[in-house]
Design a protein around this motif. Structure first.
Motif, PDB file in Angstrom:
ATOM      1  N   LEU A 126     -14.002  -2.348   3.026  1.00  0.00           N
ATOM      2  CA  LEU A 126     -13.505  -3.130   2.125  1.00  0.00           C
ATOM      3  C   LEU A 126     -13.456  -4.570   2.503  1.00  0.00           C
ATOM      4  N   VAL A 127     -13.895  -5.656   1.657  1.00  0.00           N
ATOM      5  CA  VAL A 127     -13.673  -7.052   2.209  1.00  0.00           C
ATOM      6  C   VAL A 127     -13.450  -8.055   0.839  1.00  0.00           C
ATOM      7  N   VAL A 156     -10.900   3.537   7.039  1.00  0.00           N
ATOM      8  CA  VAL A 156     -10.987   2.567   6.225  1.00  0.00           C
ATOM      9  C   VAL A 156     -11.101   1.078   7.256  1.00  0.00           C
ATOM     10  N   ALA A 166     -11.374  -2.642   6.764  1.00  0.00           N
ATOM     11  CA  ALA A 166     -11.174  -3.891   5.819  1.00  0.00           C
ATOM     12  C   ALA A 166     -11.009  -4.993   6.441  1.00  0.00           C
ATOM     13  N   ASP A 167     -11.946  -6.199   5.807  1.00  0.00           N
ATOM     14  CA  ASP A 167     -11.984  -7.477   6.359  1.00  0.00           C
ATOM     15  C   ASP A 167     -12.136  -7.579   8.203  1.00  0.00           C
ATOM     16  N   LEU A 170      -6.892  -3.316   8.933  1.00  0.00           N
ATOM     17  CA  LEU A 170      -7.429  -4.551   8.512  1.00  0.00           C
ATOM     18  C   LEU A 170      -7.579  -5.857   9.747  1.00  0.00           C
ATOM     19  N   PHE A 215      -7.252  -3.342  -3.736  1.00  0.00           N
ATOM     20  CA  PHE A 215      -7.293  -2.665  -2.346  1.00  0.00           C
ATOM     21  C   PHE A 215      -6.680  -1.113  -2.737  1.00  0.00           C
ATOM     22  N   GLN A 274       0.734  -1.094   0.088  1.00  0.00           N
ATOM     23  CA  GLN A 274      -0.028  -0.132   0.101  1.00  0.00           C
ATOM     24  C   GLN A 274       0.835   0.972   0.022  1.00  0.00           C
ATOM     25  N   VAL A 313      -6.531   3.539   8.881  1.00  0.00           N
ATOM     26  CA  VAL A 313      -6.669   2.373   7.784  1.00  0.00           C
ATOM     27  C   VAL A 313      -6.564   1.003   8.703  1.00  0.00           C
ATOM     28  N   SER A 346      -5.626  -7.158   1.443  1.00  0.00           N
ATOM     29  CA  SER A 346      -4.726  -5.968   1.158  1.00  0.00           C
ATOM     30  C   SER A 346      -3.301  -6.626   0.418  1.00  0.00           C
TER      31      SER A 346
END
Length: 222
Positions: free
Chosen positions: A166-167, A71, A73-74, A49, A209, A5, A47, A202
């Motif tokens: 996000l997923v 963010v 994520a998952d 995850l 992503f 990222q 961010v 990610s």
């Protein structure tokens, strides 16, 4: 973990705090805030995850004024089920006794999607090595903290900053249905399902992503 990222956020100041090994998620969140204060940062786009998402909820609970956006994520807002809690505590006890040698075989099948297992041996090898190199005591403490985490669902309607959810489409640990249930409760949210990715989206599909992340940052004009 976030190496793929770094190019996506090029031009933005970046802080990647280590949140592993705290006895509570509140402790991990407080550590993030201390690192921000040391940099002189008043606000950030957070961010996270998986466990990072759980820490974001604790950060929001502590100091929501520090957020420019988030963010998720998952991850999920709900706590562990009794069965999930029991499994984490059993794993923590085993890690304390045996170390990390057993951990990849016990977890990677569910942490990575079938597409990654079939087509991305480098990602599988990276995840295995990252687990084996982790400090067992810190892993055990984080597993215990995750098992005891509170329900963050009541926080969702009060999140007043833009949120990107996000997923991975192949995520079975925090599946798209869980992400969708979370997104609909956050007032200013948008959700994307990332193709051919499991729980570590990610790393499994960094192109998708990063495209989503760049678009979100442009939207925030940060």
């Amino acid at each position: 973990m976030w190496e793929p990222q770094l190019e996506a956020v090029q031009g933005h100041p970046v802080l990647m705090p280590d949140i592993l090994g705290f006895e509570t998620l509140e402790g991990a969140a407080a550590h993030v805030l201390v690192e921000m204060d040391q940099r002189g940062w008043q606000k950030a786009v957070f961010v996270g995850l998986s466990m990072g998402g759980y820490v974001i909820f604790r950060l929001w609970n502590l100091e929501p004024e520090r957020f420019a956006g988030m963010v998720l994520a998952d991850t999920r807002a709900t706590p562990d089920t009794p069965e999930g809690r029991r499994l984490r505590l059993e794993q923590a006890e085993r890690v304390r006794k045996e170390g990390m040698a057993f951990f990849p075989e016990a977890t990677l099948k569910s942490h990575l999607g079938p597409t990654t297992h079939a087509r991305r041996p480098g990602v599988v090898a990276w995840a295995r090595q990252a687990q084996l190199q982790a400090d067992p005591l810190r892993v055990a403490k984080s597993l215990e903290a995750l098992a005891q985490r509170p329900d963050s669902t009541p926080l969702l309607p009060g999140i007043s900053v833009p949120a990107l959810v996000l997923v991975g489409e192949e995520d079975t640990l925090t599946p798209p249905a869980e992400a969708r249930a979370m997104a609909v409760q956050i007032p200013d949210s948008r959700m994307l399902i990332l193709p051919e990715a499991g729980h570590l989206a990610s790393r499994e599909n960094p192109k998708a992503f990063n495209t989503a992340l760049r678009g979100f940052l442009r939207e925030l004009q940060v």
